[in-house]
Design a protein around this motif. Structure first.
Motif, PDB file in Angstrom:
ATOM      1  N   ASP A 559      34.008  30.911  51.846  1.00 57.45           N
ATOM      2  CA  ASP A 559      33.431  32.304  52.020  1.00 57.45           C
ATOM      3  C   ASP A 559      32.618  32.044  53.427  1.00 57.45           C
ATOM      4  O   ASP A 559      32.509  31.177  53.997  1.00 57.45           O
ATOM      5  N   ALA A 560      32.057  33.230  53.825  1.00 54.25           N
ATOM      6  CA  ALA A 560      31.247  33.217  55.055  1.00 54.25           C
ATOM      7  C   ALA A 560      30.191  32.102  55.221  1.00 54.25           C
ATOM      8  O   ALA A 560      30.144  31.649  56.346  1.00 54.25           O
ATOM      9  N   PRO A 561      29.446  31.958  54.418  1.00 50.49           N
ATOM     10  CA  PRO A 561      28.212  30.916  54.578  1.00 50.49           C
ATOM     11  C   PRO A 561      29.097  29.428  54.748  1.00 50.49           C
ATOM     12  O   PRO A 561      28.490  28.775  55.567  1.00 50.49           O
ATOM     13  N   ARG A 594      44.930  28.016  51.315  1.00 48.96           N
ATOM     14  CA  ARG A 594      44.191  28.825  52.302  1.00 48.96           C
ATOM     15  C   ARG A 594      43.695  28.264  53.597  1.00 48.96           C
ATOM     16  O   ARG A 594      43.425  28.657  54.488  1.00 48.96           O
ATOM     17  N   TRP A 598      42.303  29.115  57.236  1.00 47.66           N
ATOM     18  CA  TRP A 598      40.703  29.523  57.114  1.00 47.66           C
ATOM     19  C   TRP A 598      39.820  28.422  57.883  1.00 47.66           C
ATOM     20  O   TRP A 598      38.696  29.054  58.320  1.00 47.66           O
TER      21      TRP A 598
ATOM     22  N   TYR B 527      26.269  40.155  42.428  1.00 51.48           N
ATOM     23  CA  TYR B 527      27.387  39.269  42.703  1.00 51.48           C
ATOM     24  C   TYR B 527      28.432  39.967  43.269  1.00 51.48           C
ATOM     25  O   TYR B 527      29.139  39.586  44.342  1.00 51.48           O
ATOM     26  N   HIS B 529      28.430  42.776  45.328  1.00 50.46           N
ATOM     27  CA  HIS B 529      28.291  42.962  46.739  1.00 50.46           C
ATOM     28  C   HIS B 529      28.299  41.894  47.472  1.00 50.46           C
ATOM     29  O   HIS B 529      28.907  41.801  48.502  1.00 50.46           O
ATOM     30  N   MET B 530      27.802  40.736  46.972  1.00 52.79           N
ATOM     31  CA  MET B 530      27.789  39.435  47.711  1.00 52.79           C
ATOM     32  C   MET B 530      29.191  38.961  48.011  1.00 52.79           C
ATOM     33  O   MET B 530      29.529  38.611  49.064  1.00 52.79           O
ATOM     34  N   ASP B 531      29.950  38.928  47.052  1.00 56.81           N
ATOM     35  CA  ASP B 531      31.412  38.589  47.067  1.00 56.81           C
ATOM     36  C   ASP B 531      32.097  39.365  48.383  1.00 56.81           C
ATOM     37  O   ASP B 531      32.660  38.881  49.123  1.00 56.81           O
ATOM     38  N   ALA B 533      30.505  41.014  50.589  1.00 56.04           N
ATOM     39  CA  ALA B 533      29.951  40.729  52.038  1.00 56.04           C
ATOM     40  C   ALA B 533      30.337  39.191  52.597  1.00 56.04           C
ATOM     41  O   ALA B 533      30.431  39.083  53.610  1.00 56.04           O
ATOM     42  N   LEU B 534      30.469  38.172  51.562  1.00 56.00           N
ATOM     43  CA  LEU B 534      30.714  36.900  52.134  1.00 56.00           C
ATOM     44  C   LEU B 534      32.246  36.611  52.188  1.00 56.00           C
ATOM     45  O   LEU B 534      32.498  35.555  52.594  1.00 56.00           O
ATOM     46  N   ALA B 535      33.102  37.438  51.580  1.00 57.05           N
ATOM     47  CA  ALA B 535      34.415  36.923  51.750  1.00 57.05           C
ATOM     48  C   ALA B 535      34.950  36.907  52.963  1.00 57.05           C
ATOM     49  O   ALA B 535      34.371  37.677  54.155  1.00 57.05           O
ATOM     50  N   LEU B 536      35.841  35.955  53.466  1.00 52.77           N
ATOM     51  CA  LEU B 536      36.301  35.642  54.627  1.00 52.77           C
ATOM     52  C   LEU B 536      37.610  35.195  54.388  1.00 52.77           C
ATOM     53  O   LEU B 536      37.930  34.089  53.968  1.00 52.77           O
ATOM     54  N   ASP B 537      38.898  35.759  55.046  1.00 52.16           N
ATOM     55  CA  ASP B 537      40.060  35.494  54.883  1.00 52.16           C
ATOM     56  C   ASP B 537      40.544  34.546  55.761  1.00 52.16           C
ATOM     57  O   ASP B 537      41.411  33.647  55.716  1.00 52.16           O
TER      58      ASP B 537
END
Lengths: 682, 682
Positions: A559-561, A594, A598, B527, B529-531, B533-537
């Protein structure tokens, strides 16, 4: 997986916040010059190379949560004061008398009562012994005062018993004096505030059941006042102190005149009091000594002026001495006057402690009118403010002790308002604990009080004795005699107080003082050892730069963090490795699939943990890496999610916190927290 | 001050812990090959590229303080179990009956008594209504059992009300069922343990005053047992469950025979009980409904078997159904038998709750002998182990909820022994709280209990109803009728229980269930919302590597920890700057003088802080640096002293801790902790 090593682009910012500008000409080869431009309002340039001076705005200007706290704090204790303004806060004699002698003078309000309470244990008739005992105490006060005048002259920068004893009798005696004084100051606050509230509940009996709560609130009020700093306190103090002195002198004058003229009506205590009192212990010497001990509390205020010498206007020692003498004279008149009137009227103390002897005296002289209310309010105010003496002395003594390494360093740190924040807060908390433990009872607290203070007196006087003997300065012979008499007197009182009050509470002091000494000395040994162990005069052989760290990034999800943490790791190392610890092989396969999209060229190591533990395998992995390069530190880069609300912390970062605690104790390990601030909700 | 930029020597260690060795030949140009050598016993190589598998040693092998904790933990809960062994932990019907039906069967011990207690509020005569009420409850149990047999078949992977309701009635109904069940499980533990201890105190009255402490200790024991994992629990359970069944069947057979033969002596309750009881409320319908509600507690055990379907041996659903039927039949015999005997003998409940009705019955049948003791001990053991049903179900339900995002993720994490550690500990703490709050009184707790469970029953049955209607599978018509009857019955009981017990405690459930729902839904929203917001492909445009950080090292003194921090900073940046914030210009001058010898070419910036604040000026300084390069993160390198004893923490690192808290909320800021481990004392 192979990749070319990367080197971070390590550009430089100007640490002195200057801006480089070209010299006028535009030709190539023109040298750059540094033009100092202090950063907006936050910093100005210091006189030396590489120095900046922070302005008040760096302290005040903060938004959000911290800004809100800041505003509450500013409202309560005021704006920060610069260190430069410290020397302006000096006191005139008139103000100093009010500040430093409020402790001393206020003991006249409860001193006679405490003598009477012990004598009443024998019989009502025995109470007549109060006057001779008060006389004896006044003589002793004279001796101690004369003795302390010498101490003040010898130690114009602060004549605290701790300093005098350390200086002349060695550091152990100093620590003993310090321990006794610290305990004494805490008890002073509890006694004074309790007595003040007792003065109030004498006229407002409904408040009696809430006295512990009221005393605690008053202590908090004193704490806040003292956190604001001493500047305002002088003026606040003058009013109740002088008000009390004037009212009491007038009442005593009126009362003595009436008594001599035989104009006063006969006094009769409520019938139910006598029943309680007439139990009748034998009027043995022991009981008289106990009564004397309770009364000796009146002398405890002497130390305050000696501690505060540096706060006087110049010439400090001469002004302090004069103030000390005046305080003693005023106290003696009030103390003896009240004792005389109480005995000649025949007042007896209330066994339930609900009504003070002083309030009975005023009521008997003036009736249930306005004068009674005024006198009681003035007494209460003076007593509460007397507690403030300790709020000046305890933090100052703590700061001396912290400076010498006997207490944690925080005690030596002046807060934004120049007050010793830690000491003030510690004193308030300890005093509140004592008030709760002793149910805010003056008689219960006093046995704790006197012994510690007289122990410190004795050490201080003894120190002066040694000083005269060693130095043999001009006038050493009379000095020796005076301080010798002082030492003897205070030592005898300490012995009498300790033995006669042993079971009433003095035993607690006899236990606590050595305990506190052990703590103080333990802290000092720790700091000393650490200073020796950590000292470093020049760069050691290992050199100016450590070996490059081995960089690992534990990640839980893609994830982003996690991405942010990896990007940071790559910016400082060309061989950072991401580590994923999992107990689910399928999930690990999905992550590995992935991964190239990524994470680019960063390497991923998956550690499968069939026992589902996270920290154990990670530490074992670090140990294994470490063996490959024992000299290099391991840098663990952790991504941490910064929640917007405090409760969200319960849902995140639990594992990171546990991991950090464990890594903290692993040698050669550095932890970097990369906080991730999530985007705002739409 | 100028210096040449340094580049860290960024050597590489092998992240897969392999050792590179040369191929046999020694000629130059020979390629290196990787030879896998797993690191000692700690890791083996996984099947995939870049995978390691941790062994048990990574979890167990730790020295010092953590090692000691580790050993205590292993002693208490056993060695870690690998995930692979999970599937072996299946239960036979005989074991499952013991585990899952202990809740159900054990209600026969206190169910009749609770009905009688309410009826006795009217009169001793009214107690005879116990038998018809017990009959009615048994009929309802039959309906619910038949109804649940269908549910089990439809949901062979776990027929928890939460799953059935979510699946058919939508997620809100599921959350409602979950909230009701979670509360129900906590109360089950409290009720069962309280009833178990009541069975003991009936024969050992001296323990009555310590019952809260005893119940709390038993809950802790259950917690520890469950943290050990379910493997052993089957065997532990079989003994008391079957022991209780056999003893009670024998006593009932004996008692019924004696009653029919008229051989039993007359029963007389202690005289002082009657006085208390004869107060006499009217025997209105309301009181009868309350008595019924108290007795309905007997049905609450049905859910346990449905929840536990996946733990049965294959075919799971068929074995679970058979076990459910058997449990219901055994319970019905015991419940009706006890109710019949108690009523026909004429036993009345002890108003002080010191002696249970069941113990009176056994005493009346067999006297004060060995059989009484055996029967009471068996009852107590069964009841305490019945609480264990909740220790199986609560953590499992929590893990479902956590998996779906309604509870913090920790609840879904299996501990070292495959148990859901967080759920088990949470259940134990909540139950202990309840026991303290309700003084371990069974009668006080039951009103909290029944409503939640019947709410969940109703939702589960209603879910089945909708499922039949929508799917119209083979046999849907009789299925619809059976579950319809089940829904109706449980809904009526829920209504009766909620209204008749409202003021006795059901109101608390009616308040707590919606509150808990709000919490569950709030956690899930967070959770989610955070998922999002934090998702990053994939790697964002900003790229794989961050801009190089601006590195600053705040230092307080020139000592070894500071030196270590600077050396680390230099190893990752060529332009690290040391920052010293001080309020003492003299001290700053002294530091500047020592600096070149001490720090080599590292640059020092002194920030003078006339307001004595540390954090404000540092943050302002960072802001100023940041403006010069907004895109670069700031890395703050902190040296932290690692004390050897916990109390030494009070003397160190206070400022670092406060600083870290503030820096955590500053965007684009990374904090690196460089711990300094002091050398050992000589």
């Amino acid at each position: 997986m192979t990749r070319s090593p990367r080197r971070p682009d390590d550009g430089r910012v100007d640490p002195l916040l200057e801006v480089r500008e070209k010299r006028r000409g535009k030709r190539p080869g023109d040298a750059y010059v540094r033009i100092v431009r202090p950063y907006e309002d936050q910093f100005s340039r210091g006189g030396d190379e590489g120095e900046l001076i922070a302005t008040e705005r760096t302290v005040l200007q903060r938004g959000g949560w911290h800004g809100a706290l800041r505003r509450i704090r500013t409202t309560l204790i005021g704006r920060p004061i610069s260190s430069e303004r410290e020397s302006h806060e000096r006191l005139t004699k008139v103000k100093a008398l009010a500040i430093f002698s409020s402790d001393n003078i206020s003991s006249s309000a409860y001193g006679p009562e405490e003598i009477m309470r012990v004598l009443a244990l024998a019989s009502v008739g025995a109470i007549s012994l109060t006057l001779p005992l008060a006389g004896l105490i006044t003589v002793m006060l004279a001796i101690v005062t004369i003795s302390y005048r010498q101490t003040i002259k010898a130690y114009p920068h602060g004549a605290s018993s701790y300093i005098v004893a350390s200086d002349n009798l060695g550091s152990l005696a100093g620590v003993l004096a310090a321990a006794a004084l610290l305990i004494g100051y805490v008890v002073t606050v509890a006694v004074s505030v309790s007595a003040g509230v007792a003065a109030l509940t004498s006229i407002l009996p409904g408040l009696f059941d809430q006295r512990v709560l009221i005393t605690a609130l008053l202590v908090v009020l004193l704490m806040v006042g003292n956190l604001r700093g001493i500047r305002e306190s002088g003026t606040i103090f003058m009013i109740p102190t002088y008000f009390y002195i004037v009212i009491m002198l007038a009442l005593i004058g009126f009362g003595v005149a009436q008594t001599l003229l035989g104009n006063l009506p006969a006094y009769a205590a409520p019938a139910d009091w006598r029943e309680v009192e007439e139990g009748g212990q034998a009027l043995a010497l022991f009981l008289i000594l106990r009564a004397f001990s309770q009364g000796a509390v009146a002398l405890t205020g002497v130390e305050a002026i000696s501690d505060g010498v540096p706060a006087f206007k110049s010439p400090e020692w001469r002004n302090a001495r004069t103030t000390l003498t005046w305080a003693a004279v005023i106290f003696a008149i009030l103390f003896l006057g009240i004792a005389y009137l109480v005995v000649s009227i025949g007042i007896v103390p209330d066994p339930t402690e609900k009504v003070t002897v002083l309030s009975q005296l005023v009521r008997h002289l003036t009736g249930d009118g306005v004068i009674l209310v005024i006198a009681q309010v003035a007494t209460a105010m003076l007593l509460v403010l007397a507690a403030n003496t300790s709020f000046a002395d305890f933090p100052r003594l703590s700061s001396f002790l912290a400076r010498d390494g006997y207490l944690p360093r925080q005690f030596a740190f002046r807060g934004e308002r120049l007050a010793f924040t830690t000491g003030i807060v510690a004193l308030a908390l300890l005093a509140i604990g004592l008030l709760i433990g002793f149910n805010a009872s003056v008689s219960g607290l006093i046995p704790l009080y006197t012994l510690g203070v007289f122990l410190a007196f004795t050490l201080s006087q003894g120190g002066m004795l040694v000083r005269w003997w060693k130095r043999r300065e001009q006038g050493w012979r009379p000095g020796l005699v005076i301080n010798g008499l002082g030492t003897l007197t205070t030592a005898v009182v300490a012995l009498v107080v300790g033995s006669s009050n042993f079971f009433q509470g003095a035993w607690l002091v006899i236990v606590l003082v050595p305990l506190l000494m052990v703590v103080l000395i333990g802290i000092r040994r720790h700091y000393r050892h650490m200073d020796e162990a950590l000292a470093l005069d020049s760069i050691p052989e290992a050199g100016e730069v450590s070996a490059a760290p081995i960089v690992i990034v534990p990640i839980a999800r893609l994830d982003a963090p996690a991405r942010q943490a990896i990007a940071f790791a790559n910016s400082i190392s060309s061989s950072a490795v991401a580590v994923h610890i999992t107990n689910d092989p399928d999930e690990a396969d999905a992550m590995r699939e992935r991964w190239p999209d990524w994470a680019g060229s960063t390497e991923l190591v998956v550690v499968e943990s069939p026992y589902r533990a996270l920290i154990g395998p990670l530490l074992a992995y670090m140990d294994a890496l470490q063996r490959q390069a024992p000299e290099r530190p391991i840098l663990v880069v952790l991504s941490e999610f910064v929640p917007r609300h405090w409760w969200e912390n319960l849902l995140h970062n639990q594992t990171a916190l546990r991991l950090k605690l464990r890594l903290f104790s692993r040698p050669n390990t550095i932890v970097a927290d990369v906080p991730y601030h999530p985007p705002r909700r739409k």
